[in-house]
Design a protein around this motif. Structure first.
Motif, mmCIF file in Angstrom:
data_model
loop_
_atom_site.group_PDB
_atom_site.id
_atom_site.type_symbol
_atom_site.label_atom_id
_atom_site.label_comp_id
_atom_site.label_asym_id
_atom_site.label_seq_id
_atom_site.Cartn_x
_atom_site.Cartn_y
_atom_site.Cartn_z
ATOM 1 N N CYS A 83 28.620 43.595 40.009
ATOM 2 C CA CYS A 83 29.486 44.744 40.220
ATOM 3 C C CYS A 83 29.078 45.910 39.325
ATOM 4 O O CYS A 83 28.850 45.760 38.135
ATOM 5 N N ALA A 85 30.951 48.908 39.470
ATOM 6 C CA ALA A 85 32.024 49.904 39.449
ATOM 7 C C ALA A 85 32.669 50.018 38.064
ATOM 8 O O ALA A 85 32.373 49.250 37.148
ATOM 9 N N ALA A 87 35.531 49.518 36.363
ATOM 10 C CA ALA A 87 36.216 48.521 35.533
ATOM 11 C C ALA A 87 35.211 47.549 34.920
ATOM 12 O O ALA A 87 35.348 47.134 33.766
ATOM 13 N N CYS A 88 34.205 47.190 35.685
ATOM 14 C CA CYS A 88 33.193 46.290 35.137
ATOM 15 C C CYS A 88 32.288 47.031 34.152
ATOM 16 O O CYS A 88 31.844 46.454 33.156
ATOM 17 N N CYS A 124 32.694 46.927 43.190
ATOM 18 C CA CYS A 124 33.988 46.254 43.071
ATOM 19 C C CYS A 124 34.119 45.024 43.955
ATOM 20 O O CYS A 124 33.878 45.038 45.150
ATOM 21 N N LEU A 125 34.521 43.941 43.305
ATOM 22 C CA LEU A 125 34.774 42.680 44.000
ATOM 23 C C LEU A 125 36.237 42.284 43.893
ATOM 24 O O LEU A 125 36.617 41.177 44.255
ATOM 25 N N GLY A 126 37.067 43.188 43.365
ATOM 26 C CA GLY A 126 38.483 42.856 43.189
ATOM 27 C C GLY A 126 38.716 41.901 42.029
ATOM 28 O O GLY A 126 39.746 41.249 41.944
ATOM 29 N N LEU A 127 37.744 41.854 41.114
ATOM 30 C CA LEU A 127 37.861 40.986 39.934
ATOM 31 C C LEU A 127 37.870 41.861 38.682
ATOM 32 O O LEU A 127 37.280 41.524 37.654
ATOM 33 N N CYS A 128 38.557 42.973 38.780
ATOM 34 C CA CYS A 128 38.435 44.048 37.796
ATOM 35 C C CYS A 128 39.165 43.766 36.490
ATOM 36 O O CYS A 128 38.968 44.475 35.515
ATOM 37 N N ALA A 133 31.953 41.184 36.678
ATOM 38 C CA ALA A 133 32.072 40.292 37.815
ATOM 39 C C ALA A 133 30.808 40.341 38.662
ATOM 40 O O ALA A 133 30.096 41.343 38.669
ATOM 41 N N SER B 185 37.683 50.720 42.454
ATOM 42 C CA SER B 185 37.512 49.919 41.251
ATOM 43 C C SER B 185 38.850 49.855 40.521
ATOM 44 O O SER B 185 39.593 50.827 40.467
ATOM 45 N N GLY B 186 39.145 48.683 39.979
ATOM 46 C CA GLY B 186 40.385 48.529 39.224
ATOM 47 C C GLY B 186 41.557 48.106 40.089
ATOM 48 O O GLY B 186 42.673 48.020 39.588
HETATM 49 S S1 FES Z 1 35.201 46.976 39.210
HETATM 50 FE FE1 FES Z 1 34.003 45.190 39.140
HETATM 51 S S2 FES Z 1 35.226 43.831 40.263
HETATM 52 FE FE2 FES Z 1 36.363 45.655 40.446
#
Ligand code: FES
Ligand SMILES: Cc1cc2nc3c(=O)[nH]c(=O)nc-3n(C[C@H](O)[C@H](O)[C@H](O)COP(=O)(O)O)c2cc1C
Ligand code: SF4
Lengths: 158, 517
Positions: A83, A85, A87-88, A124-128, A133, B185-186
């Motif tokens: 990921c 994005a 958050a990661c 993003c994998l929804g594991l933020c 992730a 994201s998030g």
């Molecule tokens: S930002 Fe990486 S899983 Fe959502």
């Protein structure tokens, strides 16, 4: 990932298309199914799809090329999606991706020389809440670090 | 304490993807094996997640005296878990993070077996649908208007008004489309509810169908969510078998068919018109509005497009009444917001609460500050198109208008926390890069402007202070000249980074005046 890596025949493409013809807007389900069964969507199949759906070959091409999921070439035996994005990134995902690429001898996402692993970007994998992730084939990974990733890549034959 | 009947011990191990990514499957296997070896009869249930992601795998054990929680369980702890020697966190619902919530939409998530319709009904499920079946379409719409529910997918448009437009549009076929593209994201609330309580989404869509006269629905789920797709498909099969879906819903004369469709990796397909094109089997380019999808949507038919959380909140509105729902919240933001606390945060997870809590409370008190232990520097709220909020704006209450006034947006309510090591110029660059990667290509300011944006930020990074006004102008152009919010809102993260964190932009010594509006 043990999807066959040879292109489907015209009859095989037709058989997949036939399964979805009753649906509204069948093109995406058809493309997903083809890729799931054969590992990729060969351009040689576009004409068959176009003919059966009564659209042009260019339209099929346009759709396949628009969506990042669809590929017209087989990928490596394993697929790693790290990921990228925000958050990661906040917990070090970019450095992790760089380290993985370096280990695999790649300077950007792609397939290793031995065909073992394809690295693809994902946003993003929804594991933020538990990043960094990644997805290795069908397996979701969280709190990933370099040591564990190195081990997983070694197991994958890279 | 165990009763004299000795029912088997119930053990809950989440099937949620986040729990699985943290080892829940191995834990479940180890528990089964340990129970077998000990000759112990257990009932192992794969539930949804309670949302305390930092404690996953969070296993719950019910020995007849309520559900006791065990955090971060490893396969090696299976024996200790079974023989009662593993240290417990106490009753799961007493954990402060959980106890402080107002769970309306997520009331059942983590509590029940996601694919047990009996469990669903035993916890209030289908009560809303039964009530709606006794109402006229306009009464259903009125109830929605009264609830004050606004779209949780980003734009915050009143759901009742959208439904009314579709209700009043005459057409032989209408559609309910659920937007489960959740690309921000998030954010992971949509994923959690689809995996942990799929019937609530199904029930919400059926009620939307009753309200508008739509008899067909699609759930467009991003391909990154294979578990959600599998669980939804299973739930839809069960719903069809039990006449929650299909013809003759719960014995009435109403019909509703529902199907899951998988996206194909394009972020822009979360934009509703792009999503409709994608469902039709076309390239996911954005359509100009008007016509509104409510009037000319899927296959040019009147269509409701709603986010997962919007639709999954409908059953509780009908179960408990619109006034109950509307009694929570602040200003024009009624009901609850499903905060997703993510990124570099100690207690990350899903926190459902009435609108009105401040950002700082959510990040520091609920989230517990950063995971790294360093000070918080910025929080991106509302996904990749949302602003970076500095700590000085932590007093902003979570509400649509409240955030708007503070130069931000609530969006899908994802909070991404960054500690002091974050380089805000890099984050601004990423926002432009993301826009360039994901642009549907229809308008120039988005397609070309985003790439120019990356180059301009690189020039700023190289010390060219003259490039800063160029970036500001470019953001203005993107805001004014983009058809959708991908190009139109990318200036939010970029300008908020520049405005609030000028020290990361060489040559932008003093704070710029507000431009990210
Ligand atoms: S930002 Fe990486 S899983 Fe959502
Ligand atoms: C680029 C872009 C991406 C979007 N992604 C999503 C998404 O993933 N999920 C979602 O529900 N809405 C998304 N939206 C908002 C939708 O266009 C639309 O407003 C929403 O689905 C309406 O549902 P609601 O009223 O229930 O919020 C996105 C918008 C844009 C411009
Ligand atoms: S702003 Fe970007 S994504 Fe939106 S319609 Fe224009 S080109 Fe497409």
């Amino acid at each position: 990932m043990s999807a066959p890596r040879t292109a489907p025949t015209e009859a095989e493409v037709s058989a997949v298309v036939a399964r979805h013809l009753h649906r509204e807007g069948p093109l995406l389900p058809i493309l997903h199914d083809l890729q799931h069964e054969f590992g990729f969507i060969p351009e040689t199949g576009f004409q068959t799809i176009a003919h059966e759906l009564n659209i042009t070959r260019a339209e099929v091409y346009g759709v396949v090329s628009f969506y990042p999921d669809f590929r017209t070439e087989p990928h490596g035996r394993h697929v790693l999606k790290i990921c990228r994005a925000e958050a990661c990134q906040s917990v070090g995902a970019r450095a992790l991706e760089e380290a993985a690429l370096a280990r695999l001898g790649l300077d950007r996402p792609g397939t290793t020389a031995n065909g073992a692993v394809t690295v693809e970007p994902v946003y993003c994998l929804g594991l933020c809440a538990c990043g960094p992730a990644a997805l290795l084939d069908d397996k979701p990974l969280a709190h990933l670090d370099e040591t564990r990733l190195t081990r997983l890549l070694a197991e994958a034959g890279a | 304490m165990s009763t004299h009947l000795n029912p088997p011990m119930k053990i809950y191990v989440p099937l949620d993807t986040a729990a699985r990514a943290l080892g829940a499957d191995d834990v479940a296997d180890a528990i089964r094996a340990a129970a077998k070896a000990a000759g112990l009869e257990i009932e192992l249930i794969r539930n949804g997640s309670r949302g305390m992601i930092w404690l996953e795998p969070l296993v719950e054990v019910d020995r007849g005296d309520g559900r006791q929680a065990y955090g971060n369980v490893t396969p090696g702890q299976a024996d200790a878990l079974l023989n009662g020697t593993l240290e417990s966190l106490g009753p799961v619902e007493k954990i402060p993070f959980f106890a402080r919530q107002t769970r309306l939409t997520f009331a059942r998530c983590g509590l029940i077996d996601p694919v047990s319709l009996a469990d669903y009904e035993a916890h209030g499920g289908l009560a809303g649908l039964r009530r709606a079946l006794a109402l006229k379409p306009e009464e259903i719409v009125d109830e929605m208007k009264l609830s004050g529910l606004r779209g949780r997918g980003g734009a915050g448009f009143p759901t009742g008004i959208k439904w009314d437009t579709v209700r009043l549009a005459p057409a032989p076929q209408k559609y309910i489309v659920c937007n489960a593209d959740e690309g921000d994201s998030g954010t992971f609330a949509d994923r959690m509810i689809m995996e942990g309580d799929p019937f609530s989404l199904i029930e919400g869509m059926v009620i939307a169908g009753l309200a508008t006269g739509a008899t067909r629905g699609y759930i467009y789920v991003r391909s990154e969510y294979p578990d959600a797709i599998r669980i939804l498909e299973q739930a839809i099969r069960i719903a069809n078998q039990n006449r929650v879906l299909g013809s003759g819903i719960l014995g009435s004369g109403h019909a509703f068919e529902l199907e899951v469709r998988m996206g194909a990796g394009a972020y822009v397909c979360g934009e509703e018109t792009s999503l409709l094109n994608s469902l039709e089997g076309k390239r996911g380019t954005v359509r100009a509005k008007p016509p509104l999808p409510a009037l000319e949507g899927l296959f040019s038919k009147p269509t409701v497009v709603n986010n997962v959380i919007s639709l999954a909140s409908v059953p509780v509105i009908f179960e408990r009444g619109a006034e109950h729902y509307a009694s929570f919240g602040v200003g024009r933001s009624r009901g609850t917001v499903t905060l997703q606390i993510a990124g570099n945060v100690k207690h990350g997870g899903l926190f459902e609460t009435a609108f009105g809590m401040t950002l700082g409370e959510a990040v520091n008190e609920i989230g517990g500050g950063t995971r790294s232990g360093r000070p918080v520097r910025a929080v991106q709220v509302g996904g990749p198109l949302g602003a970076y909020m500095p700590v000085s704006r932590f007093d902003t209450p979570l509400g649509y208008e409240e955030f708007d006034k503070a130069g931000g947006l609530v969006g899908h309510a994802g909070l991404v926390v960054f500690d002091e090591t974050v380089d805000m110029l890099k984050m601004a660059r990423f926002a432009m890069e993301f826009c360039a990667v994901e642009s549907c290509g229809k308008c120039t300011p988005c397609r070309i402007g985003s790439t120019r944006g990356v180059e301009t930020i690189d020039r700023i990074a190289a010390g060219e202070a003259e490039a800063i006004p160029l970036l500001t102008d470019l953001c203005e152009t993107m805001k004014d000249g983009s058809l959708c919010a991908l190009g139109g809102f990318t200036p939010f993260p970029v300008m908020s980074a520049l405005t609030h964190f000028p020290e990361d932009f060489p040559g932008a010594a003093k704070p710029f005046k507000e431009a990210a509006e």
